[in-house]
Design a protein around this motif. Structure first.
Motif, PDB file in Angstrom:
ATOM      1  N   LEU A  55      29.205   9.993  17.534  1.00  0.00           N
ATOM      2  CA  LEU A  55      27.769   9.124  17.352  1.00  0.00           C
ATOM      3  C   LEU A  55      27.661   8.824  15.894  1.00  0.00           C
ATOM      4  O   LEU A  55      26.975   7.733  15.917  1.00  0.00           O
ATOM      5  CB  LEU A  55      26.683   9.856  17.909  1.00  0.00           C
ATOM      6  CG  LEU A  55      26.738  10.208  19.524  1.00  0.00           C
ATOM      7  CD1 LEU A  55      25.587  11.374  19.604  1.00  0.00           C
ATOM      8  CD2 LEU A  55      26.160   8.754  19.901  1.00  0.00           C
ATOM      9  N   ARG A  56      28.171   9.448  14.883  1.00  0.00           N
ATOM     10  CA  ARG A  56      27.779   8.893  13.569  1.00  0.00           C
ATOM     11  C   ARG A  56      28.965   7.833  13.221  1.00  0.00           C
ATOM     12  O   ARG A  56      28.567   7.144  12.575  1.00  0.00           O
ATOM     13  CB  ARG A  56      28.200  10.394  12.426  1.00  0.00           C
ATOM     14  CG  ARG A  56      27.129  11.261  12.700  1.00  0.00           C
ATOM     15  CD  ARG A  56      27.203  12.419  11.409  1.00  0.00           C
ATOM     16  NE  ARG A  56      28.281  13.195  11.215  1.00  0.00           N
ATOM     17  CZ  ARG A  56      28.580  14.236  11.918  1.00  0.00           C
ATOM     18  NH1 ARG A  56      27.710  14.862  12.645  1.00  0.00           N
ATOM     19  NH2 ARG A  56      29.915  14.866  11.702  1.00  0.00           N
ATOM     20  N   ALA A  57      30.053   8.166  13.793  1.00  0.00           N
ATOM     21  CA  ALA A  57      30.755   6.896  13.777  1.00  0.00           C
ATOM     22  C   ALA A  57      30.435   5.644  14.262  1.00  0.00           C
ATOM     23  O   ALA A  57      30.380   4.586  13.705  1.00  0.00           O
ATOM     24  CB  ALA A  57      32.411   7.428  14.286  1.00  0.00           C
ATOM     25  N   LEU A  58      29.853   5.770  15.476  1.00  0.00           N
ATOM     26  CA  LEU A  58      29.086   4.627  16.165  1.00  0.00           C
ATOM     27  C   LEU A  58      28.187   4.092  15.105  1.00  0.00           C
ATOM     28  O   LEU A  58      28.008   2.892  14.999  1.00  0.00           O
ATOM     29  CB  LEU A  58      28.630   5.050  17.418  1.00  0.00           C
ATOM     30  CG  LEU A  58      28.196   3.994  18.336  1.00  0.00           C
ATOM     31  CD1 LEU A  58      29.247   2.848  18.573  1.00  0.00           C
ATOM     32  CD2 LEU A  58      27.907   4.281  19.433  1.00  0.00           C
ATOM     33  N   ALA A  59      27.294   4.745  14.346  1.00  0.00           N
ATOM     34  CA  ALA A  59      26.245   4.551  13.694  1.00  0.00           C
ATOM     35  C   ALA A  59      26.716   3.789  12.520  1.00  0.00           C
ATOM     36  O   ALA A  59      26.426   2.690  12.152  1.00  0.00           O
ATOM     37  CB  ALA A  59      25.296   5.766  13.023  1.00  0.00           C
ATOM     38  N   GLY A  60      27.993   4.140  11.955  1.00  0.00           N
ATOM     39  CA  GLY A  60      28.701   3.519  10.867  1.00  0.00           C
ATOM     40  C   GLY A  60      28.951   2.257  11.489  1.00  0.00           C
ATOM     41  O   GLY A  60      29.119   1.183  10.739  1.00  0.00           O
ATOM     42  N   PHE A  61      29.663   2.310  12.533  1.00  0.00           N
ATOM     43  CA  PHE A  61      30.290   0.636  13.267  1.00  0.00           C
ATOM     44  C   PHE A  61      29.485   0.065  13.296  1.00  0.00           C
ATOM     45  O   PHE A  61      29.499  -1.220  13.121  1.00  0.00           O
ATOM     46  CB  PHE A  61      31.032   1.332  14.403  1.00  0.00           C
ATOM     47  CG  PHE A  61      31.879   0.108  15.033  1.00  0.00           C
ATOM     48  CD1 PHE A  61      32.860  -0.278  14.693  1.00  0.00           C
ATOM     49  CD2 PHE A  61      31.126  -0.406  16.198  1.00  0.00           C
ATOM     50  CE1 PHE A  61      33.689  -1.215  15.149  1.00  0.00           C
ATOM     51  CE2 PHE A  61      31.845  -1.570  16.722  1.00  0.00           C
ATOM     52  CZ  PHE A  61      33.183  -1.890  16.194  1.00  0.00           C
TER      53      PHE A  61
END
Length: 391
Positions: A113-119
């Motif tokens: 989810l943190r990766a998705l937020a960065g994406f």
């Protein structure tokens, strides 16, 4: 015949009462997804074919089977004029939150989810990505602004989360041909990275015939990641089963001559089989359905197709595009050489090349070989001759 018991279900992506002739394909894909979940190499299905051959129905059946096995599904229909990040982010967020509710530890999901937020920071570049995410980013994770690198980081994080949960994440994308080629390349590259790491994240997809060339141009190794499956009309035994078995399950019957007539009219295309089945049932006064019933049903089936299935595509066309398709229809079902179509219009090939290209972009035509042009909608040549009888 009682219309309330009519078993046939013509509709966009509606599952028919008998999914005939497709069992082997569904089983191969199920095996591939099971292998991927177990961290083993496999090639899931990318379906391609004309309109009305049942690609969406098959994709839905594959999705339902995977979901029944406990896999996490990210279901998307790629529309025209939308970016890949714009359609991916909301669907991935919902899937990760569902994955997070599973009982096992969820550190991997939180990181995904943190990766998705960065994406999602890519909204600076892709203005159709409007979704905010209530998760802190992890600096350096999927936040560079380079789509290919960030999408790869994201897919790896999602795959690691799925492995932690003992599950698999399956992207299910219909109309994949509408994803711009550069973004398609990034998606293939990201899934390749996850595959190299033997992570349980993958894709099954469907699209028009041009999808095979698009994916090959995007990444030459696409054919080693996926099984490209041509979905066409049903063979005669399967087409007969698609009509006969639903009727018999209702305690009624249909003559062999009637089945022959339906096969001739529909050419085995699944959507048309449903239309002729429905109208033949409604036309018949009593069982068994006869060849005469099918002849009467053909008139109502064609009228229904002309008013809906064909018309909705025709109405999207410009006058120049309509003239191009009418010239093609003069030549028959096709495929046809681009030069022959230009000759039928009485113009040079170069002058109508933009029209041909726009029709390909709209999903009305495709090029089965260099210089050839074909309809993506079966029987559309006959419709064009009916709707524009003067040519």
């Amino acid at each position: 015949m009682d219309a309330r018991r009519n078993p046939f279900a013509p509709g966009a992506g509606t599952r028919p009462p008998e999914l005939a002739g497709r069992d082997a394909l569904l089983e191969r894909n199920a095996v591939a997804l099971d292998r991927i979940r177990a961290g083993r190499a496999a090639r899931p299905s990318v379906l391609y074919g004309l309109r009305g051959v049942g690609k969406t129905v098959l994709l839905t059946a594959m999705r339902d089977a995977a979901e029944g096995e406990g896999m996490a599904i990210v279901a998307i229909e790629a529309p025209e004029n939308r970016s890949l990040p714009g359609i991916l982010v909301p669907a991935l967020r919902a899937t990760l939150l569902r994955l997070d509710r599973m009982k096992q530890a969820s550190d991997g999901v939180k990181r995904a989810l943190r990766a998705l937020a960065g994406f999602a920071k890519l909204k600076v570049k892709y203005d159709d990505l409007e979704m905010g995410l209530d998760f802190d980013v992890e600096p350096g994770l999927a936040d560079s602004g380079d789509l290919e690198a960030d999408l790869a980081d994201l897919m790896v994080a999602i795959g690691e989360a799925a492995r932690e949960k003992g599950s698999a994440v399956v992207l299910v994308i219909d109309e994949l041909q509408y994803v711009p080629e550069e973004q398609l390349a990034a998606l293939i590259s990201a899934l390749h990275r996850a595959s190299q790491k033997q992570l349980p994240v993958t894709m099954i997809a469907a699209g028009l015939p041009q999808l095979v060339g698009q994916m090959g141009r995007a990444k030459s190794y696409a054919e080693r990641l996926f099984e490209f499956v041509s979905v066409g009309p049903l063979d005669d035994p399967a087409a007969r089963d698609a009509i006969r078995l639903p009727i018999e399950r209702e305690g009624e019957a249909i003559d062999d001559a009637a089945l022959d007539a339906i096969g001739e009219q529909t050419q085995g295309y699944p959507y048309f089989l449903q239309e002729w089945g429905k109208h033949s049932w409604d036309t018949a006064d009593a069982s068994p359905i006869t060849e005469d019933d099918v002849a009467a049903a053909t008139r109502s089936a064609l009228a229904e197709l002309d008013a809906s299935f064909f018309r909705v595509r025709f109405d999207r066309l410009t006058p120049a595009e309509k003239r191009y398709l009418r010239a093609m229809a003069t030549l028959g079902a096709g495929p046809h050489r681009s030069g022959d179509v230009a000759d039928a219009l009485g113009v040079k090939v170069s002058s109508v090349a933009p029209t041909r290209n726009s029709l390909i972009a709209k999903g009305m035509l495709y090029s089965p070989a260099h210089g050839d042009t074909a309809f993506t909608v079966p029987l559309f040549d006959a419709f064009m001759r009916r709707v524009m009888p003067e040519g």
